[in-house]
Design a protein around this motif. Structure first.
Motif, short mmCIF file in Angstrom:
data_model
loop_
_atom_site.label_atom_id
_atom_site.label_comp_id
_atom_site.label_asym_id
_atom_site.label_seq_id
_atom_site.Cartn_x
_atom_site.Cartn_y
_atom_site.Cartn_z
N VAL A 102 1.06 -1.12 -0.51
CA VAL A 102 0.11 -0.08 -0.35
C VAL A 102 0.55 1.57 0.41
CG1 VAL A 102 -1.45 0.97 2.06
CG2 VAL A 102 -2.10 -0.62 0.71
N GLU A 103 1.90 1.39 0.74
CA GLU A 103 2.79 2.07 1.23
C GLU A 103 3.60 1.96 -0.38
OE1 GLU A 103 5.48 1.43 3.92
OE2 GLU A 103 3.84 2.39 5.72
N ASP A 104 3.90 1.58 -1.09
CA ASP A 104 4.83 1.55 -2.59
C ASP A 104 3.73 2.58 -3.38
OD1 ASP A 104 6.68 1.08 -3.51
OD2 ASP A 104 5.71 -0.54 -4.84
N LEU A 105 2.44 1.47 -3.59
CA LEU A 105 1.75 2.03 -4.29
C LEU A 105 1.91 3.93 -4.39
CD1 LEU A 105 -1.23 -0.74 -4.54
CD2 LEU A 105 0.45 -0.20 -6.51
N ALA A 106 1.22 4.18 -2.88
CA ALA A 106 0.88 5.28 -2.49
C ALA A 106 2.24 6.44 -2.91
CB ALA A 106 0.56 5.74 -2.09
N SER A 107 3.55 6.03 -3.11
CA SER A 107 5.13 7.10 -3.21
C SER A 107 4.47 6.33 -4.53
CB SER A 107 5.93 6.27 -2.14
OG SER A 107 5.90 5.07 -2.81
N ASN A 108 3.95 5.84 -5.70
CA ASN A 108 4.39 5.55 -6.93
C ASN A 108 2.86 6.76 -7.34
OD1 ASN A 108 4.70 5.34 -9.46
ND2 ASN A 108 4.79 2.77 -9.35
N SER A 109 3.46 7.53 -7.59
CA SER A 109 2.18 8.23 -8.87
C SER A 109 1.82 7.37 -10.32
CB SER A 109 2.67 9.40 -8.69
OG SER A 109 4.33 9.65 -9.38
N ILE A 110 2.64 7.33 -10.53
CA ILE A 110 2.35 6.70 -11.73
C ILE A 110 1.66 5.51 -11.94
CG2 ILE A 110 3.65 5.34 -14.33
CD1 ILE A 110 6.23 6.79 -13.46
N THR A 111 1.68 4.19 -10.80
CA THR A 111 0.92 4.13 -11.21
C THR A 111 -0.67 4.93 -10.95
OG1 THR A 111 2.50 2.08 -9.99
CG2 THR A 111 -0.56 1.97 -9.20
N PHE A 112 -1.08 5.20 -10.06
CA PHE A 112 -2.11 6.23 -9.77
C PHE A 112 -2.47 7.23 -11.14
CE2 PHE A 112 -1.75 5.47 -4.94
CZ PHE A 112 -2.55 4.94 -5.26
N THR A 113 -1.73 7.14 -11.67
CA THR A 113 -1.83 8.29 -13.23
C THR A 113 -2.65 7.09 -14.20
OG1 THR A 113 -0.75 9.83 -12.67
CG2 THR A 113 -0.62 9.04 -15.06
N LYS A 114 -1.85 6.27 -14.21
CA LYS A 114 -2.54 4.83 -15.26
C LYS A 114 -3.66 4.30 -14.93
CE LYS A 114 0.27 2.21 -17.26
NZ LYS A 114 1.36 0.63 -17.15
N ILE A 115 -4.13 4.24 -13.77
CA ILE A 115 -5.34 4.42 -13.77
C ILE A 115 -6.42 5.10 -13.75
CG2 ILE A 115 -7.12 3.22 -11.89
CD1 ILE A 115 -4.45 2.09 -10.22
N ASN A 116 -6.27 6.34 -13.78
CA ASN A 116 -6.84 7.75 -13.80
C ASN A 116 -7.08 8.01 -15.24
OD1 ASN A 116 -7.56 9.46 -12.18
ND2 ASN A 116 -6.52 11.38 -13.03
N ASN A 117 -5.67 6.96 -16.15
CA ASN A 117 -6.27 7.25 -17.35
C ASN A 117 -6.83 6.40 -17.96
OD1 ASN A 117 -4.34 9.70 -17.05
ND2 ASN A 117 -2.36 7.83 -18.47
N TYR A 118 -7.52 5.51 -17.69
CA TYR A 118 -8.55 4.41 -17.82
C TYR A 118 -9.67 4.53 -17.80
CZ TYR A 118 -5.27 0.96 -19.36
OH TYR A 118 -3.77 0.73 -20.00
N VAL A 119 -9.99 5.89 -16.84
CA VAL A 119 -11.55 6.28 -16.18
C VAL A 119 -12.21 7.18 -17.24
CG1 VAL A 119 -10.79 5.37 -14.12
CG2 VAL A 119 -10.92 7.34 -14.63
N HIS A 120 -12.81 7.27 -17.10
CA HIS A 120 -14.23 8.41 -17.78
C HIS A 120 -13.11 9.72 -17.05
CE1 HIS A 120 -16.83 11.52 -19.09
NE2 HIS A 120 -17.79 10.10 -20.07
N PRO A 121 -13.22 10.40 -17.60
CA PRO A 121 -12.85 11.74 -17.00
C PRO A 121 -13.30 12.37 -16.03
CG PRO A 121 -12.59 11.76 -19.36
CD PRO A 121 -12.79 10.87 -19.40
N PHE A 122 -14.41 12.46 -16.04
CA PHE A 122 -15.48 12.86 -15.17
C PHE A 122 -15.33 11.62 -13.92
CE2 PHE A 122 -19.05 14.52 -18.75
CZ PHE A 122 -17.97 15.73 -18.68
N ASN A 123 -15.07 11.08 -13.72
CA ASN A 123 -14.29 9.96 -12.76
C ASN A 123 -13.31 10.24 -12.40
OD1 ASN A 123 -17.18 9.39 -11.72
ND2 ASN A 123 -17.09 6.96 -12.92
N SER A 124 -12.46 10.72 -12.61
CA SER A 124 -10.73 11.24 -12.93
C SER A 124 -10.70 12.00 -11.29
CB SER A 124 -9.56 11.83 -13.83
OG SER A 124 -10.23 12.72 -13.76
N TYR A 125 -8.95 11.66 -10.92
CA TYR A 125 -9.12 12.53 -9.20
C TYR A 125 -8.62 13.66 -9.50
CZ TYR A 125 -4.40 10.74 -9.47
OH TYR A 125 -3.40 9.97 -9.96
#
Length: 301
Positions: A102-125
């Motif tokens: 969990v800590e590793d994922l939280a410190s890795n912005s690339i992972t969250f950015t990639k997930i963000n790219n897969y969702v509808h823009p209106f649901n992005s964070y």
């Protein structure tokens, strides 16, 4: 004699039960927590209307007791794609590295950015806040990039444009070209905001990073161009997601069973004379064609 034998057997049974409890104490503890404590804290929300079913690399899940980093990633994707404001899950003792992952994922912005790219823009964070404790409870709170006012304005504009320019006899490529041209012809590249982003200046016109910039304000940087295009693609039921490099973002579209790149920002060049122009260098190009263009900003992760 019979009584002694019964007492002895009872003693053996209790010893066996005690031994099993010691051996499987973690499993028993996890079961009690899951069954009687944690389940009350897990809330599964209904997905909103912008949740995408064609999830491609990530999978929606109903398992909130992860056993791997992939499971944690899918939990976050489930919440983000569904339009949830928060999600709670639990690390069990059987998953020894759970909190570390969990800590590793939280410190890795690339992972969250990639997930963000897969969702509808209106649901992005725009921002996520992650909290966890030593008992294994993990909560992710999500601040959305688009508020209700943004969504209403964009939807009205998108519907207006589709009704005016898109016809039933057009194929998907023709529809994409119409939207590509409309956005470029009605949007100026926001050089000032782009320069601030490049120099890590936090105070800049953030609207230019959103579809609101391209479709309402008439100026945008790459995030605004790509989000605007993504909103149209989703509205037209064309499978897509976004690609991101260190300093850039653009669209990736599935057309006739082939994935193609679509970069409106680079097809709207800034000229020395400041004249408006439109090019098609990055209009629905293959991976091979993109590589031949040799642009450092398209080295996506």
């Amino acid at each position: 004699m019979v009584i002694l034998v019964k007492k002895f057997l009872s003693f053996l049974f209790l010893c066996g039960l005690l031994l099993l409890t010691c051996v499987y104490k973690d499993n028993i503890t996890d079961y009690i927590l899951m069954k009687y404590v944690n389940e009350k804290m897990i809330v599964v929300y209904e997905n909103n209307q912008y949740a995408k079913s064609n999830t491609i690399d990530y999978q929606a899940t109903d398992n909130f007791y992860p056993k791997s980093k992939e499971d944690i990633t899918n939990i976050f994707f489930t919440a983000l794609n569904g339009g949830w404001n928060d999600v709670t899950f639990f690390c069990t003792k059987n998953y020894k590295n759970c909190l570390a992952d969990v800590e590793d994922l939280a410190s890795n912005s690339i992972t969250f950015t990639k997930i963000n790219n897969y969702v509808h823009p209106f649901n992005s964070y725009k921002r996520i806040v992650l909290n966890y404790n030593s008992l294994g409870k993990v909560t992710i709170s999500i601040e959305r990039l688009y508020d209700n006012n943004d969504i209403t304005l964009i939807n009205e504009k998108v519907n207006e444009i589709i009704n005016e320019y898109i016809t039933d006899d057009m194929n998907e490529r023709e529809k994409i070209k119409v939207i590509h041209d409309y956005i470029i012809n009605n949007t100026k590249y926001d050089e000032e905001s782009a320069e601030k982003v490049k120099n890590n200046v936090k105070e800049y016109d953030f609207i230019s990073h959103k579809a609101t910039g391209a479709l309402i304000n008439g100026k945008a940087i790459c995030g605004g161009y790509s989000d605007a295009m993504a909103v149209f693609l989703n509205k037209l039921n064309i499978t897509n997601y976004k690609l991101t490099s260190d300093m850039h973002v653009w669209n990736y579209v599935l057309l006739n069973n082939k994935w193609l790149h679509l970069d409106l920002t680079w097809d709207d060049p800034v000229t020395n004379t400041k004249e408006d122009m439109i090019i098609y260098t990055f209009f629905l190009v293959t991976d091979e064609e993109l590589k031949k263009l040799d642009t450092n900003e398209h080295n996506y992760y």
